[in-house]
Design a protein around this motif. Structure first.
Motif, PDB file in Angstrom:
ATOM      1  N   ASP A 283      39.738  45.331  29.513  1.00 42.89           N
ATOM      2  CA  ASP A 283      38.804  45.733  30.451  1.00 42.89           C
ATOM      3  C   ASP A 283      37.420  44.809  30.551  1.00 42.89           C
ATOM      4  O   ASP A 283      37.154  44.212  31.560  1.00 42.89           O
ATOM      5  N   SER A 284      37.085  44.449  29.368  1.00 43.97           N
ATOM      6  CA  SER A 284      35.755  43.575  29.280  1.00 43.97           C
ATOM      7  C   SER A 284      36.024  42.322  29.808  1.00 43.97           C
ATOM      8  O   SER A 284      35.048  41.675  30.409  1.00 43.97           O
ATOM      9  N   VAL A 285      37.276  41.814  29.344  1.00 43.24           N
ATOM     10  CA  VAL A 285      37.445  40.414  29.882  1.00 43.24           C
ATOM     11  C   VAL A 285      37.464  40.309  31.273  1.00 43.24           C
ATOM     12  O   VAL A 285      37.349  39.360  31.999  1.00 43.24           O
ATOM     13  N   GLN A 286      38.502  41.131  31.740  1.00 48.28           N
ATOM     14  CA  GLN A 286      38.679  41.120  33.391  1.00 48.28           C
ATOM     15  C   GLN A 286      37.098  41.182  33.975  1.00 48.28           C
ATOM     16  O   GLN A 286      37.214  40.670  35.002  1.00 48.28           O
ATOM     17  N   LYS A 287      36.536  42.108  33.603  1.00 49.30           N
ATOM     18  CA  LYS A 287      35.183  42.310  34.267  1.00 49.30           C
ATOM     19  C   LYS A 287      34.468  40.994  34.153  1.00 49.30           C
ATOM     20  O   LYS A 287      33.614  40.692  35.130  1.00 49.30           O
ATOM     21  N   HIS A 288      34.342  40.356  33.161  1.00 46.53           N
ATOM     22  CA  HIS A 288      33.741  39.340  33.079  1.00 46.53           C
ATOM     23  C   HIS A 288      34.236  38.140  33.834  1.00 46.53           C
ATOM     24  O   HIS A 288      33.360  37.533  34.666  1.00 46.53           O
ATOM     25  N   LEU A 289      35.461  38.150  33.973  1.00 44.71           N
ATOM     26  CA  LEU A 289      36.052  36.721  34.864  1.00 44.71           C
ATOM     27  C   LEU A 289      35.619  37.166  36.221  1.00 44.71           C
ATOM     28  O   LEU A 289      35.486  36.160  36.872  1.00 44.71           O
TER      29      LEU A 289
ATOM     30  N   ASP B 225      43.103  36.680  42.517  1.00 42.29           N
ATOM     31  CA  ASP B 225      43.390  37.833  41.839  1.00 42.29           C
ATOM     32  C   ASP B 225      43.605  37.983  40.424  1.00 42.29           C
ATOM     33  O   ASP B 225      44.169  36.775  39.893  1.00 42.29           O
ATOM     34  N   ILE B 226      42.753  38.813  39.577  1.00 42.26           N
ATOM     35  CA  ILE B 226      42.788  38.695  38.131  1.00 42.26           C
ATOM     36  C   ILE B 226      43.401  40.093  37.732  1.00 42.26           C
ATOM     37  O   ILE B 226      42.867  40.948  37.750  1.00 42.26           O
ATOM     38  N   ASP B 227      44.581  39.821  37.213  1.00 46.06           N
ATOM     39  CA  ASP B 227      45.407  40.998  36.580  1.00 46.06           C
ATOM     40  C   ASP B 227      46.074  40.499  35.353  1.00 46.06           C
ATOM     41  O   ASP B 227      46.316  39.442  34.786  1.00 46.06           O
ATOM     42  N   PRO B 228      46.257  41.711  34.337  1.00 40.07           N
ATOM     43  CA  PRO B 228      46.612  41.520  33.096  1.00 40.07           C
ATOM     44  C   PRO B 228      48.249  41.242  33.274  1.00 40.07           C
ATOM     45  O   PRO B 228      48.977  41.855  33.806  1.00 40.07           O
TER      46      PRO B 228
END
Length: 228
Positions: free
Chosen positions: A3-9, A19-22
């Motif tokens: 979650d922290s990586v997605q928020k940073h990106l 779109d940024i998705d795991p």
């Protein structure tokens, strides 16, 4: 962590339609070099249909390769002759080589890029456009005055229990501050040290009147001169 990586990106997406998705169906592997370190590269074309990515780790040759593939694929099919280790072995390898990774080794808002050796690991560009901290980083680089760096350290003996607290002061024999301990496991770790003190006898004072001695080394993979 995810979650922290997605928020940073997403902070840097700005107005772009990105779109940024795991990708939860993929797995990431570190392929550490053995005696025949060139073997993995020679298998790239032969086994590329089983992988999404198989590429040299951009930080340093001593870190081998990064492998991204489907979770359903056995990594031993991609890199024949290898064996599956565990995350502890991976961290021991990078501590021994002095390779920082993650917020423990490079605390956000505290660590400086050049002191963290990012220029040695293809982590800084001195030719691209503006980025946060560019002016200070470029000026320090061109002046060539970097008094502290992250270095691999080895304790005189593994701790019997617990671990050294992050940020513990590292002292010289006379009690002068030489730097800060960042992270580690067993007898290996990584620390931010003054280059002027790395050849001295160093120690950390722990609770309970316990003293731990340690030694620092300059990694062989660093470019020369190492203290620039």
């Amino acid at each position: 962590m995810l979650d922290s990586v997605q928020k940073h990106l997403k902070l840097y997406k700005i107005r772009r339609k990105v779109d940024i998705d795991p990708c939860l169906d993929l797995s990431l592997w570190a392929v550490l070099p053995g005696e025949q370190s060139g073997y993995v590269s020679s298998t790239l074309d032969k086994y590329k249909d089983k992988t999404l990515i198989l590429t040299p780790d951009p930080r340093a040759e001593v870190m081998g390769w990064r492998l991204v593939m489907s979770k359903e694929t056995n990594p031993l099919e991609v890199v024949p002759g290898s064996q599956i280790g565990n995350i502890k072995e991976y961290h021991r390898h990078r501590y021994k080589q002095g390779i920082p990774e993650g917020a423990e080794d490079i605390p956000p808002g505290v660590a400086l890029p050049l002191e963290s050796n990012l220029a040695y690991m293809n982590g800084i560009s001195f030719t691209k456009g503006c980025y946060i901290g560019q002016e200070l980083t470029a000026r320090t680089h061109h002046m060539g005055v970097i008094r502290k760096r992250l270095l691999p350290v080895q304790l005189s003996a593994p701790l019997l229990s617990g671990r050294i607290p992050e940020g513990s002061d590292i002292l010289t024999e006379s009690g002068k501050s030489a730097g800060k301990y960042r992270a580690g496991g067993d007898e290996l770790g990584i620390a931010l040290l003054r280059l002027a003190n790395i050849n001295e006898l160093l120690h950390i004072n722990l609770p309970g009147d316990t003293t731990v001695n340690l030694t620092a080394t300059v990694p062989k993979w660093w470019p020369k001169p190492a203290n620039k």
